[in-house]
Write a protein that holds these residues in place. Sequence first.
Motif, PDB file in Angstrom:
ATOM      1  N   MET A  62       0.798  23.999  12.741  1.00 12.82           N
ATOM      2  CA  MET A  62      -0.130  22.721  12.331  1.00 12.82           C
ATOM      3  C   MET A  62       0.816  21.626  11.956  1.00 12.82           C
ATOM      4  SD  MET A  62      -3.017  23.642  12.851  1.00 12.82           S
ATOM      5  CE  MET A  62      -3.715  22.212  12.252  1.00 12.82           C
ATOM      6  N   ARG A  63       1.549  21.713  11.305  1.00 12.20           N
ATOM      7  CA  ARG A  63       2.259  20.683  10.707  1.00 12.20           C
ATOM      8  C   ARG A  63       3.124  19.783  11.832  1.00 12.20           C
ATOM      9  NH1 ARG A  63       2.133  23.759   6.638  1.00 12.20           N
ATOM     10  NH2 ARG A  63       2.234  23.097   4.378  1.00 12.20           N
ATOM     11  N   GLU A  64       3.616  20.661  12.789  1.00 12.95           N
ATOM     12  CA  GLU A  64       4.534  20.124  14.038  1.00 12.95           C
ATOM     13  C   GLU A  64       3.447  19.409  14.805  1.00 12.95           C
ATOM     14  OE1 GLU A  64       6.625  22.269  17.902  1.00 12.95           O
ATOM     15  OE2 GLU A  64       6.914  23.061  15.756  1.00 12.95           O
ATOM     16  N   ARG A  65       2.392  19.915  15.156  1.00  8.89           N
ATOM     17  CA  ARG A  65       1.539  19.291  16.146  1.00  8.89           C
ATOM     18  C   ARG A  65       0.557  18.171  15.678  1.00  8.89           C
ATOM     19  NH1 ARG A  65       2.606  17.366  20.963  1.00  8.89           N
ATOM     20  NH2 ARG A  65       0.692  17.412  22.302  1.00  8.89           N
ATOM     21  N   VAL A  66      -0.122  18.772  14.606  1.00  3.88           N
ATOM     22  CA  VAL A  66      -1.407  17.952  14.175  1.00  3.88           C
ATOM     23  C   VAL A  66      -0.973  17.045  12.934  1.00  3.88           C
ATOM     24  CG1 VAL A  66      -3.676  17.874  13.352  1.00  3.88           C
ATOM     25  CG2 VAL A  66      -2.742  19.653  14.886  1.00  3.88           C
ATOM     26  N   SER A  67      -0.727  17.611  11.862  1.00  5.24           N
ATOM     27  CA  SER A  67      -0.393  16.850  10.844  1.00  5.24           C
ATOM     28  C   SER A  67      -0.210  17.537   9.450  1.00  5.24           C
ATOM     29  CB  SER A  67      -1.315  15.676  10.400  1.00  5.24           C
ATOM     30  OG  SER A  67      -2.655  16.220   9.762  1.00  5.24           O
TER      31      SER A  67
ATOM     32  N   MET B 285      -8.736  30.495   8.801  1.00  2.00           N
ATOM     33  CA  MET B 285      -7.520  29.487   9.013  1.00  2.00           C
ATOM     34  C   MET B 285      -7.353  29.665  10.537  1.00  2.00           C
ATOM     35  SD  MET B 285      -3.659  29.734   7.578  1.00  2.00           S
ATOM     36  CE  MET B 285      -4.190  29.900   6.006  1.00  2.00           C
ATOM     37  N   ALA B 286      -7.403  30.876  11.110  1.00  3.58           N
ATOM     38  CA  ALA B 286      -6.849  30.986  12.631  1.00  3.58           C
ATOM     39  C   ALA B 286      -7.788  30.221  13.517  1.00  3.58           C
ATOM     40  CB  ALA B 286      -6.844  32.399  13.004  1.00  3.58           C
ATOM     41  N   ALA B 287      -9.211  30.371  13.180  1.00  6.45           N
ATOM     42  CA  ALA B 287     -10.158  29.808  13.986  1.00  6.45           C
ATOM     43  C   ALA B 287     -10.272  28.205  13.692  1.00  6.45           C
ATOM     44  CB  ALA B 287     -11.670  30.269  13.544  1.00  6.45           C
ATOM     45  N   ALA B 288     -10.059  27.623  12.777  1.00  6.46           N
ATOM     46  CA  ALA B 288      -9.803  26.118  12.602  1.00  6.46           C
ATOM     47  C   ALA B 288      -8.549  25.704  13.275  1.00  6.46           C
ATOM     48  CB  ALA B 288      -9.762  25.762  11.004  1.00  6.46           C
ATOM     49  N   ALA B 289      -7.578  26.515  13.067  1.00  4.89           N
ATOM     50  CA  ALA B 289      -6.262  25.999  13.798  1.00  4.89           C
ATOM     51  C   ALA B 289      -6.276  26.024  15.293  1.00  4.89           C
ATOM     52  CB  ALA B 289      -5.148  26.901  13.335  1.00  4.89           C
ATOM     53  N   GLU B 290      -6.958  27.054  16.021  1.00  5.81           N
ATOM     54  CA  GLU B 290      -7.410  26.963  17.178  1.00  5.81           C
ATOM     55  C   GLU B 290      -8.066  25.898  17.776  1.00  5.81           C
ATOM     56  OE1 GLU B 290      -9.395  30.359  20.460  1.00  5.81           O
ATOM     57  OE2 GLU B 290      -9.670  30.708  18.343  1.00  5.81           O
ATOM     58  N   GLN B 291      -9.150  25.457  17.080  1.00  6.91           N
ATOM     59  CA  GLN B 291      -9.873  24.324  17.423  1.00  6.91           C
ATOM     60  C   GLN B 291      -8.939  23.367  17.298  1.00  6.91           C
ATOM     61  OE1 GLN B 291     -13.349  24.408  14.829  1.00  6.91           O
ATOM     62  NE2 GLN B 291     -14.378  25.951  15.856  1.00  6.91           N
ATOM     63  N   LEU B 292      -8.322  22.751  16.259  1.00  4.94           N
ATOM     64  CA  LEU B 292      -7.362  21.648  16.101  1.00  4.94           C
ATOM     65  C   LEU B 292      -6.401  21.626  17.110  1.00  4.94           C
ATOM     66  CD1 LEU B 292      -7.189  21.474  12.337  1.00  4.94           C
ATOM     67  CD2 LEU B 292      -8.337  19.673  14.086  1.00  4.94           C
ATOM     68  N   LEU B 293      -5.864  22.913  17.740  1.00  5.89           N
ATOM     69  CA  LEU B 293      -4.503  22.707  18.628  1.00  5.89           C
ATOM     70  C   LEU B 293      -5.266  23.054  19.999  1.00  5.89           C
ATOM     71  CD1 LEU B 293      -2.249  25.047  16.428  1.00  5.89           C
ATOM     72  CD2 LEU B 293      -2.133  22.653  17.003  1.00  5.89           C
ATOM     73  N   ALA B 294      -6.397  23.248  20.401  1.00  3.92           N
ATOM     74  CA  ALA B 294      -6.704  23.391  21.599  1.00  3.92           C
ATOM     75  C   ALA B 294      -6.397  22.505  22.732  1.00  3.92           C
ATOM     76  CB  ALA B 294      -8.165  24.039  21.651  1.00  3.92           C
TER      77      ALA B 294
ATOM     78  N   LEU C  54       2.089  25.512  21.789  1.00  3.49           N
ATOM     79  CA  LEU C  54       2.446  26.800  21.368  1.00  3.49           C
ATOM     80  C   LEU C  54       3.515  27.163  20.206  1.00  3.49           C
ATOM     81  CD1 LEU C  54       2.552  28.696  24.871  1.00  3.49           C
ATOM     82  CD2 LEU C  54       0.627  28.878  23.185  1.00  3.49           C
ATOM     83  N   PRO C  55       3.643  28.059  19.587  1.00  3.43           N
ATOM     84  CA  PRO C  55       4.451  28.264  18.499  1.00  3.43           C
ATOM     85  C   PRO C  55       5.887  28.573  19.501  1.00  3.43           C
ATOM     86  CG  PRO C  55       3.106  29.847  18.240  1.00  3.43           C
ATOM     87  CD  PRO C  55       2.429  29.022  19.222  1.00  3.43           C
ATOM     88  N   PRO C  56       7.046  28.125  18.733  1.00  2.46           N
ATOM     89  CA  PRO C  56       8.294  28.556  19.470  1.00  2.46           C
ATOM     90  C   PRO C  56       8.598  30.169  20.003  1.00  2.46           C
ATOM     91  CG  PRO C  56       8.995  27.082  17.461  1.00  2.46           C
ATOM     92  CD  PRO C  56       7.180  27.609  17.493  1.00  2.46           C
ATOM     93  N   LEU C  57       7.950  30.837  19.213  1.00  2.34           N
ATOM     94  CA  LEU C  57       8.085  32.150  19.696  1.00  2.34           C
ATOM     95  C   LEU C  57       7.526  32.645  21.042  1.00  2.34           C
ATOM     96  CD1 LEU C  57       9.170  35.121  19.050  1.00  2.34           C
ATOM     97  CD2 LEU C  57       7.043  35.343  17.622  1.00  2.34           C
ATOM     98  N   LEU C  58       6.233  31.938  21.393  1.00  2.02           N
ATOM     99  CA  LEU C  58       5.427  32.077  22.493  1.00  2.02           C
ATOM    100  C   LEU C  58       5.837  31.326  23.474  1.00  2.02           C
ATOM    101  CD1 LEU C  58       2.014  32.652  20.732  1.00  2.02           C
ATOM    102  CD2 LEU C  58       3.516  34.275  21.562  1.00  2.02           C
ATOM    103  N   ARG C  59       6.773  30.226  23.328  1.00  2.00           N
ATOM    104  CA  ARG C  59       7.171  29.324  24.370  1.00  2.00           C
ATOM    105  C   ARG C  59       8.027  29.966  25.569  1.00  2.00           C
ATOM    106  NH1 ARG C  59       8.514  24.248  20.429  1.00  2.00           N
ATOM    107  NH2 ARG C  59       6.355  24.229  19.503  1.00  2.00           N
TER     108      ARG C  59
END
Length: 65
Positions: A1-6, A21-30, A35-40
């Motif tokens: 979240m810090r890397e992409r949103v704020s 937290m996961a649901a809210a982060a998903e909405q903000l990042l959709a 993607l986090p570095p591990l999934l890139r």
Amino acid sequence: MRERVSEEAAERLSVLKKTEMAAAAEQLLAATDWLPPLLRTAKTEDRARAPDGAQGADFCSQAAE
């Protein structure tokens, strides 16, 4: 979240339970396609420059890096 949103968005989410937290982060990042570095994975042009046969290489080894 810090890397992409704020930083502020990350702080607001830090007080939530994990599921919320996961649901809210998903909405903000959709909308960001982040993607986090591990999934890139390697970029398409990087794959195009790979030697023959390397394009179909074991994708699990890339995820482990």
